[in-house]
Scaffold this active site. Sequence first.
Site, PDB file in Angstrom:
ATOM      1  N   HIS A   1      40.607  25.699  35.023  1.00 24.96           N
ATOM      2  CA  HIS A   1      41.910  25.571  34.364  1.00 24.96           C
ATOM      3  C   HIS A   1      42.591  24.234  34.658  1.00 24.96           C
ATOM      4  O   HIS A   1      43.562  23.877  33.979  1.00 24.96           O
ATOM      5  CB  HIS A   1      42.849  26.694  34.782  1.00 24.96           C
ATOM      6  CG  HIS A   1      42.459  28.038  34.271  1.00 24.96           C
ATOM      7  ND1 HIS A   1      42.152  28.275  32.952  1.00 24.96           N
ATOM      8  CD2 HIS A   1      42.312  29.229  34.922  1.00 24.96           C
ATOM      9  CE1 HIS A   1      41.841  29.555  32.797  1.00 24.96           C
ATOM     10  NE2 HIS A   1      41.916  30.143  33.973  1.00 24.96           N
TER      11      HIS A   1
ATOM     12  N   ASP B   1      33.578  32.854  32.179  1.00 21.67           N
ATOM     13  CA  ASP B   1      34.790  33.434  32.751  1.00 21.67           C
ATOM     14  C   ASP B   1      35.588  34.103  31.636  1.00 21.67           C
ATOM     15  O   ASP B   1      35.568  33.658  30.479  1.00 21.67           O
ATOM     16  CB  ASP B   1      35.611  32.325  33.387  1.00 21.67           C
ATOM     17  CG  ASP B   1      36.757  32.827  34.247  1.00 21.67           C
ATOM     18  OD1 ASP B   1      36.641  32.788  35.470  1.00 21.67           O
ATOM     19  OD2 ASP B   1      37.796  33.245  33.671  1.00 21.67           O
TER      20      ASP B   1
ATOM     21  N   HIS C   1      38.699  34.064  31.185  1.00 20.82           N
ATOM     22  CA  HIS C   1      39.770  33.161  30.756  1.00 20.82           C
ATOM     23  C   HIS C   1      39.162  31.853  30.263  1.00 20.82           C
ATOM     24  O   HIS C   1      38.235  31.317  30.873  1.00 20.82           O
ATOM     25  CB  HIS C   1      40.732  32.876  31.908  1.00 20.82           C
ATOM     26  CG  HIS C   1      41.359  34.092  32.498  1.00 20.82           C
ATOM     27  ND1 HIS C   1      40.835  34.730  33.608  1.00 20.82           N
ATOM     28  CD2 HIS C   1      42.449  34.807  32.127  1.00 20.82           C
ATOM     29  CE1 HIS C   1      41.585  35.779  33.899  1.00 20.82           C
ATOM     30  NE2 HIS C   1      42.573  35.847  33.012  1.00 20.82           N
TER      31      HIS C   1
ATOM     32  N   ASP D   1      35.160  37.738  35.997  1.00 24.59           N
ATOM     33  CA  ASP D   1      36.317  38.572  35.692  1.00 24.59           C
ATOM     34  C   ASP D   1      36.255  39.202  34.301  1.00 24.59           C
ATOM     35  O   ASP D   1      37.197  39.891  33.899  1.00 24.59           O
ATOM     36  CB  ASP D   1      37.622  37.789  35.866  1.00 24.59           C
ATOM     37  CG  ASP D   1      37.555  36.366  35.363  1.00 24.59           C
ATOM     38  OD1 ASP D   1      36.523  35.981  34.775  1.00 24.59           O
ATOM     39  OD2 ASP D   1      38.538  35.625  35.561  1.00 24.59           O
TER      40      ASP D   1
END
Length: 308
Positions: A125, A162, A164, A245
């Site tokens: 991120h 991931d 996200h 995740d």
Amino acid sequence: MTTLLITHQACLGHDTALGHPERPARLQAVLTALSGPEFEALALREAPEATPAELARVHGAEYVAAVLAGMPTDGYVRFDDDTIASPGSRDAVVRAAGAVRAAVDAVMGGEATNAFCAVRPPGHHAEPNRAMGFCFFNNIAVGAFHALAVHGLDRVAVVDFDVHHGNGTQAAFENDARLFFGSTHQMPLYPGTGRAAERGVGNIFNAPLPPGAAGETFRLVFAERILPELEQFRPDLLMISAGFDAHAADPLAQLHLVADDFAWVTEKLVELASRHCAGRIVSTLEGGYDLESLAASAAAHVRVLMAA
């Protein structure tokens, strides 16, 4: 040839305060899972520190200096609402990025076929000029730019599964045709980027998944939207942002993958790497916040890397 496991105790010293999901217990769960008898063949190596110059290839010298200067000597500092630093964080952030850089060197130097970096904080991120989403420096982007600059590669690919979207990696790559970014992720979900229409210079390939999607949908989308583009790109080095995740047990999202799905996607990437880049893969830990499913999924991922 072997699989490297690169980590450092300093990554356990990054304290994000009580109740934060990106906690030291995550890394400890992964390391415990990888300490069993079936993982004895892993070659363990300590992560070095990434240098400011290595970090600056992605983030610029001014940002790097500001982040390092902003690390506290006591208490906590918030870089944003989610991204918290403590006195142990400075060492952790440079070791996490340094692990990926060292893995690139080892794999490109023929010391190992592939490598897994068991580190935290995660990195995908972190944008070139912004810490966010638990991330300070973009570990995998630091490794990718190092591969271009030091090893003279023409094509480096990052695949990110991931849950996200890796907005920071996309932002670092989107104007450089030598780099490929392919991502599966839940949408809508933090950070809000990752639409299929986001294409960079034709090197960005996003495959968003709806909440509730399970392994069958994930495998279909990955096989139809990511793998063909990656085959066409023909990477000299394949890198993986390995977030776990998207597992059904994870508390921060609503996908329904299981450990076997992470093994499957790793198998597909190993097969592709064997065709295009002599099996060279560097993988690094991103997300995963349910300790049991994180440990099982990371073990499934590394098990496939070891069999390559």
